[in-house]
Enzyme design. Structure first.
Site, PDB file in Angstrom:
ATOM      1  N   HIS A  72      41.696  26.003  21.001  1.00  0.00           N
ATOM      2  CA  HIS A  72      41.905  24.835  20.271  1.00  0.00           C
ATOM      3  C   HIS A  72      40.500  24.854  19.340  1.00  0.00           C
ATOM      4  O   HIS A  72      39.659  24.861  19.667  1.00  0.00           O
ATOM      5  CB  HIS A  72      42.070  23.648  20.871  1.00  0.00           C
ATOM      6  CG  HIS A  72      41.204  23.366  21.747  1.00  0.00           C
ATOM      7  ND1 HIS A  72      40.084  22.342  21.381  1.00  0.00           N
ATOM      8  CD2 HIS A  72      41.158  23.173  23.213  1.00  0.00           C
ATOM      9  CE1 HIS A  72      39.521  22.135  22.666  1.00  0.00           C
ATOM     10  NE2 HIS A  72      40.078  22.554  23.499  1.00  0.00           N
ATOM     11  N   ASP A  74      40.178  21.760  17.694  1.00  0.00           N
ATOM     12  CA  ASP A  74      39.426  20.470  17.626  1.00  0.00           C
ATOM     13  C   ASP A  74      38.455  20.194  18.660  1.00  0.00           C
ATOM     14  O   ASP A  74      38.508  20.906  19.842  1.00  0.00           O
ATOM     15  CB  ASP A  74      40.595  19.244  17.892  1.00  0.00           C
ATOM     16  CG  ASP A  74      41.279  19.234  18.979  1.00  0.00           C
ATOM     17  OD1 ASP A  74      41.714  20.804  19.459  1.00  0.00           O
ATOM     18  OD2 ASP A  74      41.969  18.456  19.578  1.00  0.00           O
ATOM     19  N   ASP A 105      33.427  23.600  24.612  1.00  0.00           N
ATOM     20  CA  ASP A 105      34.985  23.198  24.575  1.00  0.00           C
ATOM     21  C   ASP A 105      35.292  23.371  23.286  1.00  0.00           C
ATOM     22  O   ASP A 105      35.298  22.020  22.533  1.00  0.00           O
ATOM     23  CB  ASP A 105      35.105  21.999  25.258  1.00  0.00           C
ATOM     24  CG  ASP A 105      36.687  21.666  25.453  1.00  0.00           C
ATOM     25  OD1 ASP A 105      37.381  22.568  25.060  1.00  0.00           O
ATOM     26  OD2 ASP A 105      36.967  20.356  25.867  1.00  0.00           O
ATOM     27  N   GLU A 139      44.648  19.665  20.416  1.00  0.00           N
ATOM     28  CA  GLU A 139      44.771  19.900  21.916  1.00  0.00           C
ATOM     29  C   GLU A 139      44.436  18.549  22.720  1.00  0.00           C
ATOM     30  O   GLU A 139      44.732  18.178  23.672  1.00  0.00           O
ATOM     31  CB  GLU A 139      43.965  21.202  22.486  1.00  0.00           C
ATOM     32  CG  GLU A 139      44.168  21.629  23.773  1.00  0.00           C
ATOM     33  CD  GLU A 139      43.624  20.836  24.818  1.00  0.00           C
ATOM     34  OE1 GLU A 139      43.894  21.222  26.054  1.00  0.00           O
ATOM     35  OE2 GLU A 139      42.622  20.239  24.516  1.00  0.00           O
ATOM     36  N   GLU A 140      43.063  18.175  22.095  1.00  0.00           N
ATOM     37  CA  GLU A 140      42.436  16.928  22.848  1.00  0.00           C
ATOM     38  C   GLU A 140      43.426  15.891  22.760  1.00  0.00           C
ATOM     39  O   GLU A 140      43.164  14.769  23.355  1.00  0.00           O
ATOM     40  CB  GLU A 140      41.022  16.629  22.288  1.00  0.00           C
ATOM     41  CG  GLU A 140      40.010  17.928  22.623  1.00  0.00           C
ATOM     42  CD  GLU A 140      39.576  18.152  23.924  1.00  0.00           C
ATOM     43  OE1 GLU A 140      40.290  17.474  24.730  1.00  0.00           O
ATOM     44  OE2 GLU A 140      39.031  19.040  24.053  1.00  0.00           O
ATOM     45  N   GLU A 165      39.655  28.592  27.167  1.00  0.00           N
ATOM     46  CA  GLU A 165      38.891  27.306  27.535  1.00  0.00           C
ATOM     47  C   GLU A 165      37.974  27.367  28.408  1.00  0.00           C
ATOM     48  O   GLU A 165      37.770  28.257  29.205  1.00  0.00           O
ATOM     49  CB  GLU A 165      40.087  26.128  28.283  1.00  0.00           C
ATOM     50  CG  GLU A 165      41.120  25.584  27.428  1.00  0.00           C
ATOM     51  CD  GLU A 165      40.478  24.372  26.792  1.00  0.00           C
ATOM     52  OE1 GLU A 165      39.206  23.771  26.865  1.00  0.00           O
ATOM     53  OE2 GLU A 165      41.445  23.590  26.172  1.00  0.00           O
ATOM     54  N   HIS A 355      33.445  17.348  27.035  1.00  0.00           N
ATOM     55  CA  HIS A 355      33.198  16.357  26.407  1.00  0.00           C
ATOM     56  C   HIS A 355      31.985  15.390  26.720  1.00  0.00           C
ATOM     57  O   HIS A 355      31.861  14.368  26.527  1.00  0.00           O
ATOM     58  CB  HIS A 355      34.324  15.274  27.188  1.00  0.00           C
ATOM     59  CG  HIS A 355      35.889  15.731  26.934  1.00  0.00           C
ATOM     60  ND1 HIS A 355      36.863  15.228  27.198  1.00  0.00           N
ATOM     61  CD2 HIS A 355      36.190  17.073  26.309  1.00  0.00           C
ATOM     62  CE1 HIS A 355      38.045  16.012  26.744  1.00  0.00           C
ATOM     63  NE2 HIS A 355      37.288  17.003  26.424  1.00  0.00           N
TER      64      HIS A 355
HETATM   65 ZN    ZN Z   1      39.333  22.139  25.677  1.00  0.00          ZN
END
Ligand code: ZN
Length: 382
Positions: A72, A74, A105, A139-140, A165, A355
């Site tokens: 992803h 984002d 990530d 995705e998030e 990932e 995150h």
């Molecule tokens: Zn991710």
């Protein structure tokens, strides 16, 4: 011939970390990668998902096997930027770590996939098969991008899928699903000195949520790899004045599902219980705000075996092979595939780091995964 130098790899990573693809800016990452593919004669296609959000798909080779590689574009918000030791959108190296929002990530993984495609094409190294690069948006926030790719048929002929990932020491071949519900209870306002003139929206919702919590979390069904379903009420909003009977209460819940107790069954349980409450005079409504099914594969495939070997070779790690509670785009991409489908999540970075403030990826692992991915493709297509 083209072999990317480590310096070039760092420049590309630095460029895409500088793109603040927090919500709705993934299009700039897509454009960046598209330009890079264009430079090396790889055709790529922007696939719009909403007015502002896009996926990017690129392909090399032809025929079988068809290998899907995905990541992803984002990233999550950096949060309070003053808590970061260096600017989250400036790739910064300290002690062998590359810091920046999205390094872990998952822009390091995503970029590796793109650069491997380019080398394979440029050096004519791919002898058989098709490699389909699928960079997703959102995705998030619910997997809108991967849903679109699935719906548009990009997965129909895919025979292997891996998602880059972060998980450098563990290959994930199964993961839970994720379901979000918003539950609204409507009542009638009244002064709290005369509550019987109104209908308190909080009371039935509290009872309902506790009942659901007991029913779902108390369910004994267990997946051999993923364990039990878990449900949590995570948001509860109601009332605005201490001496008024609230006319509205809204709760949100998240459920992490397993194949034995799936999203549809959970939704049905919530609806049925709401109907029962509503027959008694409540007004409870359910809205599904996100529904990603669980992914369950056997983990037995040539791809997983080879990836484990390559992990030993390039990372000097004994890679474990496991299930995970977290979700990925595979929830959407693997809709309608059976448990024998070769899937894995394996990429530079650590799952637990996702995150976080001061997010980083080890430089050494960023470089190592390039070789892992390339040899993996060559091994599966020779
Ligand atoms: Zn991710």
């Amino acid at each position: 011939m083209k072999y990317f130098t480590e310096e070039e790899k760092l420049t590309f990573l630095s460029d895409i970390i500088a793109i603040k693809s927090v919500n709705e800016n993934e299009i700039q990452v897509a454009n960046y990668l598209k330009a890079l593919f264009d430079e090396y004669g790889i055709e790529s296609k922007i696939v719009p998902v909403t007015k502002t959000r896009v996926n990017l798909v690129a392909e090399i080779g032809s025929g079988h096997p068809v290998i899907g590689i995905s990541g992803h574009m984002d990233v999550v918000s950096p949060g309070d930027e003053s808590e970061w030791s260096s600017d989250p959108f400036t790739l910064t190296e300290r002690d062998g770590k590359l810091f920046g929002r999205g390094t872990n990530d998952m822009k390091a993984g995503l970029l590796n996939l793109a650069l491997v495609m380019i080398e394979l094409k440029e050096n004519n190294e791919l002898k058989n098969g098709t490699i389909r690069f699928m960079a997703t948006t959102g995705e998030e926030v619910g997997g809108a991008g991967s849903k679109k790719l699935y719906e548009d048929g990009y997965m129909d002929d895919v025979e292997y899928l891996w998602v880059a990932e972060p998980s450098h020491d563990t290959i994930i071949y199964a993961h839970k699903g994720s379901l979000n519900l918003r539950i609204t209870s409507i009542g009638e306002a009244a002064h709290s000195s005369m509550p019987h003139h109104g209908y308190n929206a909080i009371n039935p919702l509290m009872a309902y949520l506790l009942e659901m919590d007991e029913k779902l979390n108390g369910d004994n069904r267990k997946n051999e790899v993923l364990d039990k379903l878990v449900m949590s009420t995570t948001i509860f909003n109601a009332g605005n004045q201490v001496n008024s009977i609230p006319e509205k209460a809204v709760a949100e819940i998240n459920v992490r599902t397993i194949p034995e107790f799936d999203n549809e069954e959970v939704i049905e349980i919530f609806r049925t219980a709401a109907n029962n409450y509503n027959k008694e005079g409540s007004n409870i409504n359910i809205e599904v705000t996100m529904s990603l099914p669980s992914v369950f594969t056997t983990g037995q495939s040539k791809m997983v075996t080879l990836a484990k070997e390559l992990g030993k070779k390039y990372l000097d790690l004994d890679i474990s092979i496991k299930g995970s509670p977290g979700v990925t785009d595979a929830s959407n991409l693997l809709r309608n595939k059976d448990e024998n489908f070769p899937f894995m999540m394996f990429g530079p970075g650590e799952t637990k780091m996702a995150h976080k403030t001061d997010e980083y990826v080890y430089k050494e692992y960023y470089f190592a995964f390039f070789h892992i991915y390339k040899e993996l493709i060559l091994g599966l297509t020779k």
